[in-house]
Design an enzyme around this catalytic site. Structure first.
Site, PDB file in Angstrom:
ATOM      1  N   SER A 138       0.027   8.852  -0.586  1.00  0.00           N
ATOM      2  CA  SER A 138       0.901   9.757  -1.310  1.00  0.00           C
ATOM      3  C   SER A 138       1.170   9.223  -2.715  1.00  0.00           C
ATOM      4  O   SER A 138       0.411   8.404  -3.253  1.00  0.00           O
ATOM      5  CB  SER A 138       2.201   9.949  -0.527  1.00  0.00           C
ATOM      6  OG  SER A 138       3.023  10.903  -1.140  1.00  0.00           O
ATOM      7  N   TYR A 152      -0.741  17.509  -9.752  1.00  0.00           N
ATOM      8  CA  TYR A 152      -1.040  16.401  -8.845  1.00  0.00           C
ATOM      9  C   TYR A 152       0.108  16.193  -7.859  1.00  0.00           C
ATOM     10  O   TYR A 152      -0.101  16.035  -6.650  1.00  0.00           O
ATOM     11  CB  TYR A 152      -1.292  15.129  -9.655  1.00  0.00           C
ATOM     12  CG  TYR A 152      -1.594  13.903  -8.841  1.00  0.00           C
ATOM     13  CD1 TYR A 152      -2.848  13.707  -8.291  1.00  0.00           C
ATOM     14  CD2 TYR A 152      -0.614  12.930  -8.637  1.00  0.00           C
ATOM     15  CE1 TYR A 152      -3.136  12.560  -7.546  1.00  0.00           C
ATOM     16  CE2 TYR A 152      -0.885  11.784  -7.896  1.00  0.00           C
ATOM     17  CZ  TYR A 152      -2.151  11.604  -7.361  1.00  0.00           C
ATOM     18  OH  TYR A 152      -2.416  10.470  -6.610  1.00  0.00           O
ATOM     19  N   LYS A 156       0.207  16.371  -3.679  1.00  0.00           N
ATOM     20  CA  LYS A 156       0.634  15.257  -2.835  1.00  0.00           C
ATOM     21  C   LYS A 156       1.851  15.635  -1.989  1.00  0.00           C
ATOM     22  O   LYS A 156       2.005  15.163  -0.855  1.00  0.00           O
ATOM     23  CB  LYS A 156       0.936  14.027  -3.694  1.00  0.00           C
ATOM     24  CG  LYS A 156      -0.298  13.374  -4.290  1.00  0.00           C
ATOM     25  CD  LYS A 156      -1.228  12.819  -3.209  1.00  0.00           C
ATOM     26  CE  LYS A 156      -2.396  12.069  -3.789  1.00  0.00           C
ATOM     27  NZ  LYS A 156      -3.272  11.470  -2.760  1.00  0.00           N
TER      28      LYS A 156
END
Length: 231
Positions: A138, A152, A156
């Site tokens: 993560s 992004y 995640k």
């Protein structure tokens, strides 16, 4: 010996974790997109005396995911799956107003869809293992709002949620989403090329992952810095 599949394993955190597992006697199936770098990594890790299968390819390709799991089956099964391969969505990172939608789709495909696809492919072997484990790598961008990290971070965050649900649905497995913290990686350099501040090497956070494997706490989300502080 236990068997691990690690994606994005030719360098950075993936390689550092593979190195640590090889030193412990794990057999490995390694994935990365750059064939020559992956080949060199595999040759180095094989020096520990373990079996290392290197399969270059793209995790968004279903045939490649099947190939990874088939290779692990030949080694005896899958005890650990590490979804480490990641895509930023834009290099360098961009504010949401200018984030290329194709880049966002790529980040979601690599970081979320492909990760789940590989889990689905490996689940029968993970369930058959006495220590079946899934680790999804993560980021603090999954929980904190940083400018330019929106695409992004969103990918995640989605990956974190999939890991949490998988932990509920598969109580015999351990499913850990792990935030490794800041690291000096090519991914970070591509994300923020103007940031020259020193950052820890990926190998420095590997002991946090090994602690999870040794102590096998409940499925959940863990931060490497906290795990390292608690050693």
């Amino acid at each position: 010996m236990p068997v691990a599949i690690i994606t994005g394993a030719s360098k950075g955190l993936g390689r550092a974790l593979a190195e640590a597992l090889a030193a412990r006697g794990w057999d490995l199936v390694l994935d990365a997109r750059t064939a020559e770098v992956l080949k060199e990594t595999a040759a180095t890790l094989a020096g520990h005396g373990t079996r290392v299968t290197a399969l270059p390819g793209d995790v968004t390709d279903p045939a490649h995911r099947s190939e990874l799991v088939a290779a692990a089956w030949k080694l005896s099964g899958v005890d650990l799956l590490v979804n480490n391969a990641s895509a930023l969505g834009a290099e360098p990172l961009a504010r949401l107003e200018g984030l290329p939608l194709d880049g966002l789709r790529r980040a979601l495909e690599v970081n979320v869809v492909a990760a789940l696809g590989l889990v689905q492919e490996a689940l029968p072997l993970l369930r058959a293992s006495e220590t079946g484990t899934v680790i999804t790598v993560s980021s603090d961008a999954a929980t904190e709002a940083y400018e330019t990290w929106g695409g992004y971070g969103a990918s995640k965050a989605a990956l974190d949620h999939l890991a949490a649900v998988l932990g509920e649905e598969e109580p015999r497995l351990r499913v850990w989403a792990v935030d490794p913290g800041d690291m000096a990686t090519d991914l970070y350099a591509a994300a923020v090329p103007d940031d020259g501040d020193p950052r820890p090497e990926p190998a420095s956070v590997v002991p946090a992952f090994l602690r999870l494997l040794d102590e096998r706490p409940a499925s959940g989300r863990y931060g490497a810095p906290s795990l390292l502080e608690g050693r």
